[in-house]
Design a protein around this motif. Structure first.
Motif, PDB file in Angstrom:
ATOM      1  N   ALA A  72      -4.006  -1.013  -2.312  1.00  0.00           N
ATOM      2  CA  ALA A  72      -4.437  -1.395  -0.237  1.00  0.00           C
ATOM      3  C   ALA A  72      -3.896  -0.075   0.386  1.00  0.00           C
ATOM      4  N   ARG A  73      -3.080   0.486   0.243  1.00  0.00           N
ATOM      5  CA  ARG A  73      -2.957   1.220   1.154  1.00  0.00           C
ATOM      6  C   ARG A  73      -4.023   2.677   1.135  1.00  0.00           C
ATOM      7  N   ALA A  74      -5.117   3.112   0.112  1.00  0.00           N
ATOM      8  CA  ALA A  74      -5.855   3.777  -0.072  1.00  0.00           C
ATOM      9  C   ALA A  74      -6.984   4.113   0.433  1.00  0.00           C
ATOM     10  N   ALA A  75      -7.464   5.025   1.049  1.00  0.00           N
ATOM     11  CA  ALA A  75      -8.254   4.828   1.520  1.00  0.00           C
ATOM     12  C   ALA A  75      -9.617   4.136   0.776  1.00  0.00           C
ATOM     13  N   PRO A  76     -10.451   3.341   1.682  1.00  0.00           N
ATOM     14  CA  PRO A  76     -12.262   2.751   0.889  1.00  0.00           C
ATOM     15  C   PRO A  76     -13.129   3.264   1.307  1.00  0.00           C
ATOM     16  N   ASP A  77     -12.923   4.182   0.149  1.00  0.00           N
ATOM     17  CA  ASP A  77     -13.962   5.093  -0.177  1.00  0.00           C
ATOM     18  C   ASP A  77     -14.426   5.672  -1.630  1.00  0.00           C
ATOM     19  N   ASP A 105      -7.083  -7.801   2.073  1.00  0.00           N
ATOM     20  CA  ASP A 105      -6.883  -5.858   1.543  1.00  0.00           C
ATOM     21  C   ASP A 105      -7.946  -5.588   0.789  1.00  0.00           C
ATOM     22  N   PHE A 106      -8.480  -6.447   0.131  1.00  0.00           N
ATOM     23  CA  PHE A 106      -9.187  -6.439  -1.415  1.00  0.00           C
ATOM     24  C   PHE A 106     -10.435  -6.805  -1.276  1.00  0.00           C
ATOM     25  N   GLU A 107     -11.526  -6.258  -2.024  1.00  0.00           N
ATOM     26  CA  GLU A 107     -13.098  -5.921  -2.435  1.00  0.00           C
ATOM     27  C   GLU A 107     -13.135  -6.685  -3.747  1.00  0.00           C
ATOM     28  N   PRO A 247     -10.278  -1.520  -1.914  1.00  0.00           N
ATOM     29  CA  PRO A 247      -9.972  -1.638  -1.014  1.00  0.00           C
ATOM     30  C   PRO A 247     -10.502  -2.412   0.294  1.00  0.00           C
ATOM     31  N   ALA A 248     -10.039  -3.465   0.947  1.00  0.00           N
ATOM     32  CA  ALA A 248     -11.092  -3.831   2.150  1.00  0.00           C
ATOM     33  C   ALA A 248     -11.436  -2.487   2.785  1.00  0.00           C
ATOM     34  N   GLY A 249     -12.705  -2.827   2.763  1.00  0.00           N
ATOM     35  CA  GLY A 249     -13.473  -2.255   3.948  1.00  0.00           C
ATOM     36  C   GLY A 249     -14.289  -1.354   3.060  1.00  0.00           C
ATOM     37  N   THR A 250     -14.430  -0.397   2.158  1.00  0.00           N
ATOM     38  CA  THR A 250     -15.043  -0.255   1.198  1.00  0.00           C
ATOM     39  C   THR A 250     -16.713  -0.103   1.594  1.00  0.00           C
ATOM     40  N   PRO A 251     -17.002   0.561   2.353  1.00  0.00           N
ATOM     41  CA  PRO A 251     -18.697   0.412   1.990  1.00  0.00           C
ATOM     42  C   PRO A 251     -19.692  -0.522   0.928  1.00  0.00           C
ATOM     43  N   LEU A 258     -20.546   1.265  -7.749  1.00  0.00           N
ATOM     44  CA  LEU A 258     -18.960   1.039  -8.425  1.00  0.00           C
ATOM     45  C   LEU A 258     -19.915  -0.104  -9.070  1.00  0.00           C
ATOM     46  N   GLU A 259     -20.282  -1.539  -8.288  1.00  0.00           N
ATOM     47  CA  GLU A 259     -20.074  -2.666  -8.853  1.00  0.00           C
ATOM     48  C   GLU A 259     -22.029  -2.110 -10.503  1.00  0.00           C
TER      49      GLU A 259
END
Length: 312
Positions: A72-77, A105-107, A247-251, A258-259
Motif C-alpha cells: 500500500a505504501r509502495a510507489a504505484p509504478d 488502497d489496492f487495485e 497499489p491504487a493509482g497504478t497507471p 502486467l495483467e
C-alpha cells in the motif's frame, strides 16, 4: 484459448516496456507455504514474459497485514505487487486500525484461482467422523487447532467450526502454514483447517485423518471425504483464493501490461498443470477479480462482525 492467449501476448508486446527494475511480488506468508509455492511457480515464466527479474518477498506475520501495508505504501509504478489471499478480506473484517484501507488502497490486477478448505485431525485423536469430533469437543476435553496466524483463513475456518459445532476448541497460531503443519504432525495440536492441496499428501500417507471439505460439494482430489452439507454443517463454506493486487493509482497502461503477462504466464505449460494438480480453479482477469473481491467484502465483513470474531 489459443486466440485469447495470442491477443494477450500481442498486447504485452505492444505496450511500452518498463524499466529493468525487479518486479517485487510481496507475500504475507512464510516461505514454503502454498502462497509462496504458487508465486515461485509463476515467477520464472513471468520474468521471461516481462523481460525483467521477478523477486518473491516473504513478509510474514500479523495476518499478512505487514505485507499488505508495504505494498500500500509502495510507489504505484508496477514494480511492487501483493500476492493476496482470502485473508486480505478477513483481516479487513477482524482487525482494527489497519495501516491501510483494503478497499481503497489496492487495485485488483489478476485472479490466480482458488482452492477448497479441508479439516483434518491427528490420528492419535481417535476420531474418524465429524460427529465423533464434535462429540469429543463438546465433552469438556481441552482441544486446540492450528492456524497460519491470527486473521488467516485457517484461523477463521477454525472459528467457523466452533460456531457451527458450538464448541470451544482453542486457537494456536503459528507463523505460516509449514510451522502449523509441523505442529500438527508433532502432536502439539489436535486439528487444523487448510487448503486441500496442502493437506492432501499428508492424507494420502495417513499422517492426518480428513473429516470434511468446507464446501457444498466433495473434492475430486479426495472424493471419499464428505462435504460440509453432507455432515449437516452447510455453514462451513470456505475456500482460499489467490490474486494479485497493485497499489491504487497504478497507471492503466502498466496495469494492462502486467495483467497480460500474468494471464499469459498462468496458461503456460510450465505453470498451468502445476496449478491444476494443486486443485486450483480457473483464473480470472482484472474486471472479474474486482467483482469477486467486492462480493467477498460483502459476505465476510458483516458475517465476521456479527459473529464477533476479532484478531487482537
Amino acid at each position: 484459448m489459443r486466440r485469447a492467449l495470442l491477443a494477450l501476448l500481442l498486447l504485452l508486446a505492444a505496450l511500452p516496456a518498463q524499466a529493468v527494475d525487479p518486479l517485487r511480488l510481496v507475500s504475507g506468508f512464510a516461505p514454503g507455504g502454498p502462497t509462496d509455492q504458487l508465486a515461485r511457480v509463476m515467477a520464472p515464466v513471468l520474468g521471461q514474459l516481462l523481460d525483467r527479474p521477478v523477486v518473491i518477498e516473504n513478509r510474514a506475520g500479523a495476518g499478512a497485514t505487514i505485507a499488505a501495508a508495504a505494498v500500500a505504501r509502495a510507489a504505484p509504478d508496477g514494480n511492487t505487487l501483493l500476492i493476496a489471499t482470502s485473508s486480505f478480506v478477513i483481516t479487513a473484517a477482524t482487525m482494527a486500525n489497519l495501516p491501510y484501507d483494503a478497499r481503497r488502497d489496492f487495485e485488483p490486477l489478476y485472479f490466480l484461482g482458488e482452492v477448497q478448505t479441508l479439516l483434518v485431525v491427528a490420528p492419535t485423536l481417535g476420531v474418524t467422523s465429524m460427529a465423533e469430533l464434535v462429540a469429543m469437543a463438546r465433552s469438556g476435553r481441552q482441544m486446540n487447532y492450528a492456524s497460519a496466524g491470527v486473521g488467516s483463513t485457517m484461523h477463521i475456518a477454525g472459528e467457523l467450526f466452533n460456531i457451527a459445532a458450538g464448541t470451544p476448541v482453542a486457537h494456536v497460531p503459528y507463523r505460516g502454514v509449514p510451522p502449523a503443519m509441523a505442529g500438527m504432525l508433532a502432536g502439539n495440536v489436535h486439528m487444523m483447517n487448510a487448503d486441500l492441496p496442502v493437506l492432501r499428501p499428508f492424507v494420502l500417507d495417513r499422517r492426518v485423518v480428513p473429516l470434511v471439505v468446507y464446501s457444498p460439494r466433495r473434492s475430486p482430489q479426495l472424493p471419499d471425504v464428505p462435504s460440509a452439507a453432507e455432515v449437516g454443517m452447510p455453514q462451513l463454506d470456505m475456500s482460499n483464493w489467490y490474486g494479485i493486487l497493485a497499489p491504487a493509482g497504478t497507471p492503466q497502461p502498466v496495469m494492462r501490461r502486467l495483467e497480460a503477462a500474468f494471464a499469459a504466464a498462468r496458461v503456460q505449460p510450465d505453470v498451468a498443470p502445476r496449478f491444476a494438480d494443486g486443485g486450483v480453479s480457473e483464473p480470472m482477469g482484472a474486471d472479474a477479480f474486482r467483482a469477486k473481491l467486492a462480493a467477498e467484502f460483502d459476505r465476510w465483513v458483516p458475517l465476521l462482525q456479527r459473529a464477533g470474531i476479532r484478531a487482537e
